[in-house]
Design an enzyme around this catalytic site. Structure first.
Site, PDB file in Angstrom:
ATOM      1  CG  HIS A  89      -1.730   1.017   1.184  1.00 48.44           C
ATOM      2  ND1 HIS A  89      -3.283   1.124   1.112  1.00 48.44           N
ATOM      3  CD2 HIS A  89      -1.468   2.553   1.630  1.00 48.44           C
ATOM      4  CE1 HIS A  89      -3.740   2.391   1.224  1.00 48.44           C
ATOM      5  NE2 HIS A  89      -2.610   3.165   1.855  1.00 48.44           N
ATOM      6  CD  GLU A  90       1.718   3.545   3.681  1.00 45.74           C
ATOM      7  OE1 GLU A  90       1.578   4.738   3.126  1.00 45.74           O
ATOM      8  OE2 GLU A  90       0.688   3.607   4.407  1.00 45.74           O
ATOM      9  CG  HIS A  99       0.168   6.204  -0.544  1.00 43.41           C
ATOM     10  ND1 HIS A  99      -0.802   6.921  -1.431  1.00 43.41           N
ATOM     11  CD2 HIS A  99      -0.395   5.639   0.341  1.00 43.41           C
ATOM     12  CE1 HIS A  99      -2.195   6.645  -0.783  1.00 43.41           C
ATOM     13  NE2 HIS A  99      -1.630   5.841   0.345  1.00 43.41           N
ATOM     14  CG  HIS A 145       0.541   8.751  -7.399  1.00 42.07           C
ATOM     15  ND1 HIS A 145      -0.461   8.949  -6.887  1.00 42.07           N
ATOM     16  CD2 HIS A 145       0.738   9.587  -8.431  1.00 42.07           C
ATOM     17  CE1 HIS A 145      -1.375   9.842  -7.622  1.00 42.07           C
ATOM     18  NE2 HIS A 145      -0.618   9.980  -8.605  1.00 42.07           N
TER      19      HIS A 145
HETATM   20 ZN    ZN Z   1      -3.105   5.071   1.760  1.00 39.22          ZN
END
Ligand code: ZN
Length: 684
Positions: free
Chosen positions: A467-468, A471, A474
């Site tokens: 998940h991290e 980010h 991105h």
């Molecule tokens: Zn998040």
């Protein structure tokens, strides 16, 4: 003076930073930023990107990057002196940013640039950055005539104050309740560590017996495991009446504050010329209107409700037949669910954990990223803020060029803030020294290695890491160096979780899991049978869980989508009558503790959790169509979404990636909301 925080480019030497460097570095960067602001507003020439936006962005970047280091260090290697320095600096920084956003001279220059003939000749990215800046100025009240501007500022201050008080009340209300148990038999079912802690708490308070509280490490296990029904009922009542007129201390009742906050927000909307606060909240978001959000949630509710009813019916049957609970009360739900989960999907987290040693997981994650995006990940040892931290480079697989860098700080330790998060350290920028490559910090709180053995992770930890990383990618894979629209900058808030949630999906692909698991002792990959059980357990009671999120989302939006301030409790009750399938106690005062929308940033934005998950599921659907870890689809994700910054809207980027607007099918399928429910069947 030699201040390591004042590097002219790149990141400072972390080991040299001392708390006493913070104040002078901040003072200098603030002064430089103020000077830059004065220069650009005093400039006699007509405004251009080069004499307005660029120099201001440079100065703000320098300030942000320096403060980013300070706030990162304060989060991961804090000390009392560093925390003091941070807390002293923060209000200065906030005041400066608020001055910039309220500066009418600066606004006028931006508006002149927007309205001039030059504007249409600017690159698309600069046009978007200028439009975003103007939008934020307007939402900050800069356009208002003088008396209203003063009122607007006062509103902001009172809002911040009221939100902080709301939070304090919830915290105080959570801490002021305790429940003393005299006989250990009443604690039957509770894990031993919870019982031991309750004993310690009683002794600390000079009491005999066991002291139970509403803090999560005590409250949750009581609701899940305590056999004694009256014990669960007592704690449940205390929990759902926190910070209400029924709570322990009426001074901590949030009811009036809720009304006040809604009134302040409605007034803010009116000053800005919007019909209600819901409309204000949506201006910088992807969702187009309140109606669109409510239609989205309403449609979702219709589809999910039969599954929630099925979940509840199965739970009631189980509770009656196996636990002898004739009527399932609110304080039985977590308890019965836990027992049912154990019956249906018996496996322990500990058993799974042995299959996910750190190096195996990291190599698996890196392999996925390398395949998807045509990259090579390599360790690049450098000096950091703690010996456990590692530093890596992301290179283009073909050219070998460095694309970006990241720090991994994975283990929990003292003086490090809990949770997991990604922070940008440096953005992609054109600087005097050439192209500055992006750098991010990835911070988690996983168990550290013990006794020289490798660190082992739960599957949930692996999900968090992916998940991290989403980010991080991105920010790292952006091609757009223009300040304000690079990487995550300016990206719509309700779509920000798209890349992160998308990456999580790979942790549920058998090929990926097989390759990134290896038992710490035998090296064997995770058994397929165990993986299948984990997948089945993933959607346990998904209908009930989703319906609750939908209920919160509709409640939040209806509260904020009217000009007249409504009674929050009446709104919640009517939403529950329409949406909910579980019964709530008549004393339930959930809204009095709903910090997300009254103390956090989620006002008229709670729907974002579901909204972004629909996007990420649907985007992941293309990977599923292409067979999972697909290089072709990965390149497309990089080209159409991750690389674009916010130069175009999230919806446009999504459509470019998916060749159509978002659909709900994949989200429902991933959550097990598929097929026809037979209303007469209670057991599943
Ligand atoms: Zn998040």
């Amino acid at each position: 003076m030699n201040n390591p925080l004042l590097v002219s480019s790149g990141l400072p030497s972390f080991a040299d930073i001392r708390p006493e460097h913070v104040a002078p570095a901040l003072a200098q960067r603030l002064q430089e930023a103020r000077d830059a602001l004065e220069r650009v507003v005093a400039c006699g020439e007509s405004p251009t990107w080069e004499n307005l936006a660029a120099p201001l962005a440079d100065a703000l970047d320098q300030l942000d990057q320096m403060w980013g280091v300070v706030s990162h260090m304060n989060a991961v290697v804090s000390s009392p002196a560093l925390r003091d320095a941070y807390n002293t600096g923060l209000p200065l920084l906030t005041a400066f940013h608020s001055d910039v956003s309220q500066d009418a001279r600066l606004f006028a220059r931006y508006r002149a640039l927007r309205d001039g003939t030059l504007f249409v000749t600017l690159p698309e990215a600069q046009q978007k950055a200028i439009d975003n800046a103007l939008r934020d100025f307007r939402l900050g009240g800069v356009e208002l005539p003088e008396p209203q501007r003063v009122r607007f500022k006062a509103l902001q201050e009172e809002k911040a104050q009221s939100s902080a008080t709301f939070d304090d009340h919830v915290l105080d209300a959570t801490q002021e309740f305790s429940f003393l148990v005299a006989d250990e038999k009443e604690l039957a079912g509770l894990p031993a560590d919870v019982i031991a802690e309750a004993r310690v708490q009683a002794e600390k308070n000079k009491q005999q017996g066991w002291r139970l509280t509403l803090l999560a490490p005590c409250y949750r296990p009581v609701m899940q495991y305590a056999e004694q029904r009256s014990l669960r009922a007592a704690l449940h009542r205390a929990y759902v009446t926190r910070a209400s007129e029924l709570g322990v201390d009426p001074a901590h009742d949030n009811t009036a504050l809720i009304g006040r906050l809604l009134t302040l927000r409605a007034e803010e909307a009116e000053l800005l010329g919007y019909p209600h606060y819901g409309a204000v909240s949506l201006v910088p978001k992807m969702a187009g209107s309140v109606d669109e959000v409510l239609a989205f949630l309403g449609d979702l509710a219709k589809r999910v409700r039969p599954f929630a009813e099925r979940d509840l019916a199965a739970l009631k049957t189980f509770a009656r037949e196996t636990l002898g609970l004739e009527a399932l009360m609110p304080w039985d739900v977590a308890f019965a669910s836990e027992k049912m989960k154990q019956r249906d999907y018996a496996f322990s987290d500990q058993e799974v954990r042995a299959y996910f040693p750190e190096e195996k997981v990291l190599n698996g994650l890196f392999r996925v990223i390398e395949t998807l995006f045509g990259l090579a990940v390599g360790a690049a040892p450098t000096e950091t803020w703690h010996p456990d931290v590692r530093h890596f480079e992301l290179r283009d697989e073909t050219s070998g060029d460095v694309i970006g860098r990241f720090y991994l700080d994975l283990y929990a330790r003292e003086k490090k803030q809990g949770g997991a998060w990604m922070n940008g350290a440096l953005p992609l920028r054109v600087t005097r020294d050439g192209m500055q490559k992006p750098v991010v910090y990835l911070t988690c709180n996983f168990p550290a290695p013990v006794d020289g053995k490798p660190a082992i992770f739960a599957h949930d930890d692996v999900l968090t890491l992916f998940h991290e990383f989403g980010h991080g990618l991105h920010q790292l894979l952006t091609r757009e160096p223009t300040p304000g629209v690079s990487g995550l900058e300016g990206f719509e808030w309700d779509a920000v979780e798209l890349p992160s949630q998308l990456m999580e999906n790979f942790c549920w692909e058998w090929d990926v899991v097989e390759a990134m698991s290896g038992h710490v002792e035998t090296g064997e990959p995770l058994p397929r049978e165990l993986f299948d059980k984990m997948r089945a357990a993933r959607n346990f009671q998904a209908g009930l869980h989703l319906l609750r999120q939908i209920e919160f989302g509709i409640f939040d939006m209806r509260l904020h989508a009217t000009r007249l301030v409504p009674n929050a409790r009446a709104v919640l009750n009517s939403v529950r009558r329409e949406i909910a399938v579980v019964a709530y106690a008549d004393y339930d005062r959930f809204e009095n503790g709903f910090g997300h929308i009254f103390a956090g940033g989620y006002a008229a934005g709670y729907y974002s959790y579901l909204w972004a998950e629909v996007l990420s599921s649907d985007a992941y659907g293309l990977f599923e169509e292409e067979g999972g870890v697909s290089a072709k689809t990965g390149r497309r994700l990089r080209d159409e979404i991750l690389g674009c910054g916010s130069v175009r809207n999230a919806l446009q980027s999504f459509i470019a990636f998916r060749d159509r607007p978002p659909q709900m099918e994949a989200f429902l399928r991933h959550n097990g909301i598929i097929g026809v429910v037979d209303e007469t069947v209670n057991e599943v």
